[in-house]
Motif scaffolding. Structure first.
Motif, PDB file in Angstrom:
ATOM      1  N   LEU A  51       1.020 -12.880   8.490  1.00 13.99           N
ATOM      2  CA  LEU A  51       2.308 -12.444   7.122  1.00 13.99           C
ATOM      3  C   LEU A  51       3.507 -13.059   7.985  1.00 13.99           C
ATOM      4  O   LEU A  51       4.178 -12.494   9.193  1.00 13.99           O
ATOM      5  CB  LEU A  51       1.987 -11.256   7.192  1.00 13.99           C
ATOM      6  CG  LEU A  51       0.950 -10.591   5.702  1.00 13.99           C
ATOM      7  CD1 LEU A  51       0.989  -9.536   5.594  1.00 13.99           C
ATOM      8  CD2 LEU A  51       0.676 -11.651   4.240  1.00 13.99           C
ATOM      9  N   THR A  52       4.296 -13.291   7.350  1.00 18.55           N
ATOM     10  CA  THR A  52       6.188 -13.662   7.843  1.00 18.55           C
ATOM     11  C   THR A  52       6.492 -12.292   7.291  1.00 18.55           C
ATOM     12  O   THR A  52       5.903 -11.444   6.503  1.00 18.55           O
ATOM     13  CB  THR A  52       6.437 -14.720   6.536  1.00 18.55           C
ATOM     14  OG1 THR A  52       6.598 -13.802   5.503  1.00 18.55           O
ATOM     15  CG2 THR A  52       5.434 -16.166   7.086  1.00 18.55           C
ATOM     16  N   ARG A  99       6.870 -11.008   3.513  1.00 24.01           N
ATOM     17  CA  ARG A  99       5.341 -10.917   3.373  1.00 24.01           C
ATOM     18  C   ARG A  99       5.014 -11.629   2.701  1.00 24.01           C
ATOM     19  O   ARG A  99       3.564 -11.359   1.817  1.00 24.01           O
ATOM     20  CB  ARG A  99       4.673  -9.115   3.009  1.00 24.01           C
ATOM     21  CG  ARG A  99       5.501  -8.099   3.396  1.00 24.01           C
ATOM     22  CD  ARG A  99       5.381  -6.829   3.163  1.00 24.01           C
ATOM     23  NE  ARG A  99       6.309  -5.884   3.222  1.00 24.01           N
ATOM     24  CZ  ARG A  99       6.153  -4.286   2.889  1.00 24.01           C
ATOM     25  NH1 ARG A  99       5.438  -4.399   1.287  1.00 24.01           N
ATOM     26  NH2 ARG A  99       6.148  -3.640   3.997  1.00 24.01           N
ATOM     27  N   GLN A 100       4.316 -12.657   3.233  1.00 26.80           N
ATOM     28  CA  GLN A 100       3.532 -14.195   2.638  1.00 26.80           C
ATOM     29  C   GLN A 100       2.881 -14.553   3.751  1.00 26.80           C
ATOM     30  O   GLN A 100       2.944 -13.971   5.224  1.00 26.80           O
ATOM     31  CB  GLN A 100       5.081 -15.272   2.335  1.00 26.80           C
ATOM     32  CG  GLN A 100       5.921 -15.073   1.243  1.00 26.80           C
ATOM     33  CD  GLN A 100       5.571 -14.678   0.012  1.00 26.80           C
ATOM     34  OE1 GLN A 100       4.393 -15.321  -0.879  1.00 26.80           O
ATOM     35  NE2 GLN A 100       6.037 -13.600  -0.681  1.00 26.80           N
ATOM     36  N   LYS A 143      -3.020 -13.409  -0.336  1.00 24.25           N
ATOM     37  CA  LYS A 143      -1.560 -12.684   0.366  1.00 24.25           C
ATOM     38  C   LYS A 143      -2.143 -10.677   0.871  1.00 24.25           C
ATOM     39  O   LYS A 143      -2.013 -10.330   1.016  1.00 24.25           O
ATOM     40  CB  LYS A 143      -0.531 -12.906  -0.383  1.00 24.25           C
ATOM     41  CG  LYS A 143       0.270 -12.097  -0.291  1.00 24.25           C
ATOM     42  CD  LYS A 143       2.080 -12.929  -0.865  1.00 24.25           C
ATOM     43  CE  LYS A 143       1.558 -12.079  -2.213  1.00 24.25           C
ATOM     44  NZ  LYS A 143       2.567 -12.373  -2.555  1.00 24.25           N
ATOM     45  N   GLU A 144      -2.445 -10.693  -0.989  1.00 26.97           N
ATOM     46  CA  GLU A 144      -2.602  -8.840  -0.715  1.00 26.97           C
ATOM     47  C   GLU A 144      -4.359  -8.554   0.035  1.00 26.97           C
ATOM     48  O   GLU A 144      -3.197  -7.393   0.657  1.00 26.97           O
ATOM     49  CB  GLU A 144      -3.468  -8.692  -2.412  1.00 26.97           C
ATOM     50  CG  GLU A 144      -2.444  -9.138  -3.297  1.00 26.97           C
ATOM     51  CD  GLU A 144      -2.969  -8.228  -4.807  1.00 26.97           C
ATOM     52  OE1 GLU A 144      -3.822  -7.831  -4.620  1.00 26.97           O
ATOM     53  OE2 GLU A 144      -1.945  -7.925  -5.495  1.00 26.97           O
ATOM     54  N   GLN A 175      -2.551  -8.702   3.239  1.00 25.40           N
ATOM     55  CA  GLN A 175      -0.945  -7.211   2.709  1.00 25.40           C
ATOM     56  C   GLN A 175      -2.081  -5.672   3.554  1.00 25.40           C
ATOM     57  O   GLN A 175      -1.468  -4.716   4.058  1.00 25.40           O
ATOM     58  CB  GLN A 175      -0.297  -7.170   2.059  1.00 25.40           C
ATOM     59  CG  GLN A 175       0.935  -8.137   2.176  1.00 25.40           C
ATOM     60  CD  GLN A 175       1.304  -8.772   0.871  1.00 25.40           C
ATOM     61  OE1 GLN A 175       0.586  -7.640   0.047  1.00 25.40           O
ATOM     62  NE2 GLN A 175       2.469  -8.882   0.756  1.00 25.40           N
ATOM     63  N   ALA A 189      -2.996  -5.762   6.762  1.00 21.35           N
ATOM     64  CA  ALA A 189      -1.584  -5.154   7.699  1.00 21.35           C
ATOM     65  C   ALA A 189      -1.312  -4.033   7.677  1.00 21.35           C
ATOM     66  O   ALA A 189      -0.632  -2.889   9.020  1.00 21.35           O
ATOM     67  CB  ALA A 189      -0.365  -6.033   7.538  1.00 21.35           C
ATOM     68  N   ARG A 190      -1.759  -3.127   6.607  1.00 22.15           N
ATOM     69  CA  ARG A 190      -0.731  -1.417   6.303  1.00 22.15           C
ATOM     70  C   ARG A 190      -2.464  -0.751   7.412  1.00 22.15           C
ATOM     71  O   ARG A 190      -1.543   0.005   8.174  1.00 22.15           O
ATOM     72  CB  ARG A 190      -1.334  -1.314   4.532  1.00 22.15           C
ATOM     73  CG  ARG A 190       0.205  -1.999   4.228  1.00 22.15           C
ATOM     74  CD  ARG A 190      -0.159  -0.914   2.781  1.00 22.15           C
ATOM     75  NE  ARG A 190      -1.405  -1.569   2.162  1.00 22.15           N
ATOM     76  CZ  ARG A 190      -1.154  -2.756   0.941  1.00 22.15           C
ATOM     77  NH1 ARG A 190      -0.225  -3.372   0.853  1.00 22.15           N
ATOM     78  NH2 ARG A 190      -2.196  -2.727   0.149  1.00 22.15           N
ATOM     79  N   ARG A 198      -0.949  -1.231  11.008  1.00 23.85           N
ATOM     80  CA  ARG A 198       0.441  -0.614  11.018  1.00 23.85           C
ATOM     81  C   ARG A 198      -0.308   1.148  11.169  1.00 23.85           C
ATOM     82  O   ARG A 198      -0.092   1.852  12.718  1.00 23.85           O
ATOM     83  CB  ARG A 198       1.307  -0.687  10.578  1.00 23.85           C
ATOM     84  CG  ARG A 198       2.147  -1.521  10.618  1.00 23.85           C
ATOM     85  CD  ARG A 198       3.296  -1.904   9.265  1.00 23.85           C
ATOM     86  NE  ARG A 198       3.537  -1.483   7.983  1.00 23.85           N
ATOM     87  CZ  ARG A 198       3.023  -2.628   7.049  1.00 23.85           C
ATOM     88  NH1 ARG A 198       2.810  -3.608   7.966  1.00 23.85           N
ATOM     89  NH2 ARG A 198       2.571  -2.270   6.013  1.00 23.85           N
TER      90      ARG A 198
END
Length: 350
Positions: free
Chosen positions: A217-218, A221-222, A327-328, A331, A334-335, A338
């Protein structure tokens, strides 16, 4: 034509095969069967499991044929699938990943027998469209064909000494699934793997390894895309997609002491004891399902076009809903990444 490629007829065709010559087109038949499932609107979980189930049955047939040709095994053994085959997450084209466990109390002729059996089965798989593993992670390699006690010692060493190579080996082997053989390897090896649950150093370093490839992701968040030669706007749906979820699911399963190998089953079984919530687990399941579906459809389209299937997908070739879903999904990954980095403080590990 549709009936001839039905998944329901594949087992009958396999059993009617008189030998390897009749089995050589089996991989293509499996691809046709999975394509039929997708075309009929089958759920991704069913379509994705079609290929692994058929591949399991083919492998068992080859093992039975090898035993018939070589004679009864002189000692009990277990044939283990590794990697995506063990997790039942293979796509339409995959190479071989397997190992063999021999009983400790084996006669002198047993090592030569299992070596011959491994070569015969591996050659059979290759003839049926499954290339040999480039890294030699196969039962034909003596390193992956050992007595049970040696495997137990090896598994224990990987956990106790979690350097980069041992982490890589454990990621391959701890996903194992026994497919054939009289020796119950799981009963002896699963308790050794369970020791990882209480080894904080091993889990922390495994977490750091799982986070080495962040979700693509950028800053805004793209979806972060890449270029390969003349091709642009590409994303690798394995290395930067399903593989990320596989690594997370493995870690959470070991953290929770769960013996499941399939990634979806791991996530759903692990969340009550692992460092993720039920909401996060289900988000990862949905992400994995979508990434797997996009990957499977992409490989189907490549096979239709007479191309060798890959995992590189052009983002611009996806529809608007698929782009939004991808994308979702990333994301969500990514969550969780983290949260895992914070839980294990992976940035501070030596």
């Amino acid at each position: 034509r549709q009936q001839s490629s039905s998944p329901l007829l594949l087992p009958r065709q396999r059993e009617r095969a008189r030998g390897l010559d009749d089995l050589r087109h089996y991989a293509a038949q499996v691809a046709e069967a999975v394509e039929g499932l997708l075309a009929a609107g089958a759920r991704v979980s069913r379509g994705r499991r079609g290929a692994p189930a058929a591949n399991d049955a083919l492998l068992r047939r080859l093992l039975r044929d090898a035993e018939a040709a070589l004679g009864p095994p002189p000692a009990p053994y277990a044939w283990l699938l590794l990697g995506s085959g063990a997790r039942q997450e293979q796509t339409l084209r995959t190479d071989q990943d397997h190992a063999l466990v021999l009983a400790d109390e084996a006669p002198a002729e047993a090592p030569a027998y299992v070596a011959a059996l491994a070569e015969r089965v591996t050659a059979g798989l290759e003839a049926c469209g499954f290339p040999r593993c480039p890294g030699e992670v196969m039962a034909t390699n003596p390193r992956w064909r050992q007595p049970l006690a040696a495997w137990q010692q090896t598994f224990a060493r990987w956990i106790e000494q979690p350097d980069e190579e041992n982490l890589l080996r454990s990621a391959i082997c701890f996903d194992f699934r026994q497919i054939h053989g009289e020796l119950d390897a799981a009963a002896a090896l699963r308790p050794v793997i369970a020791r990882a649950q209480g080894n904080t150093l091993f889990l922390a370093r495994l977490a750091r390894a799982a986070l080495r490839t962040p979700a693509p992701l950028t800053f805004f968040r793209q979806v972060a895309l890449e270029r390969r030669g003349e091709q642009a706007d590409l994303i690798d749906l394995k290395q930067r997609g399903t593989g990320l979820v596989v690594d997370l699911a493995r870690l959470f399963a070991l953290e929770a002491g769960v013996s499941e190998t399939n990634s979806v089953a791991r996530l759903r079984a692990a969340w009550p004891q692992a460092s993720l919530s039920e909401v996060e687990a289900e988000a990862l399941v949905r992400a994995f399902e979508l990434l797997s579906l996009l990957r499977l459809r992409h490989q189907r389209d490549q096979l239709r076009a007479g191309l060798e299937p890959t995992n590189l997908v052009a983002f611009s070739a996806l529809g608007p809903m698929e782009q939004h879903g991808l994308k979702e999904a990333l994301q969500s990954v990514a969550r969780v990444q983290r949260g895992l980095a914070s839980a294990y403080q992976t940035g501070r590990l030596f």
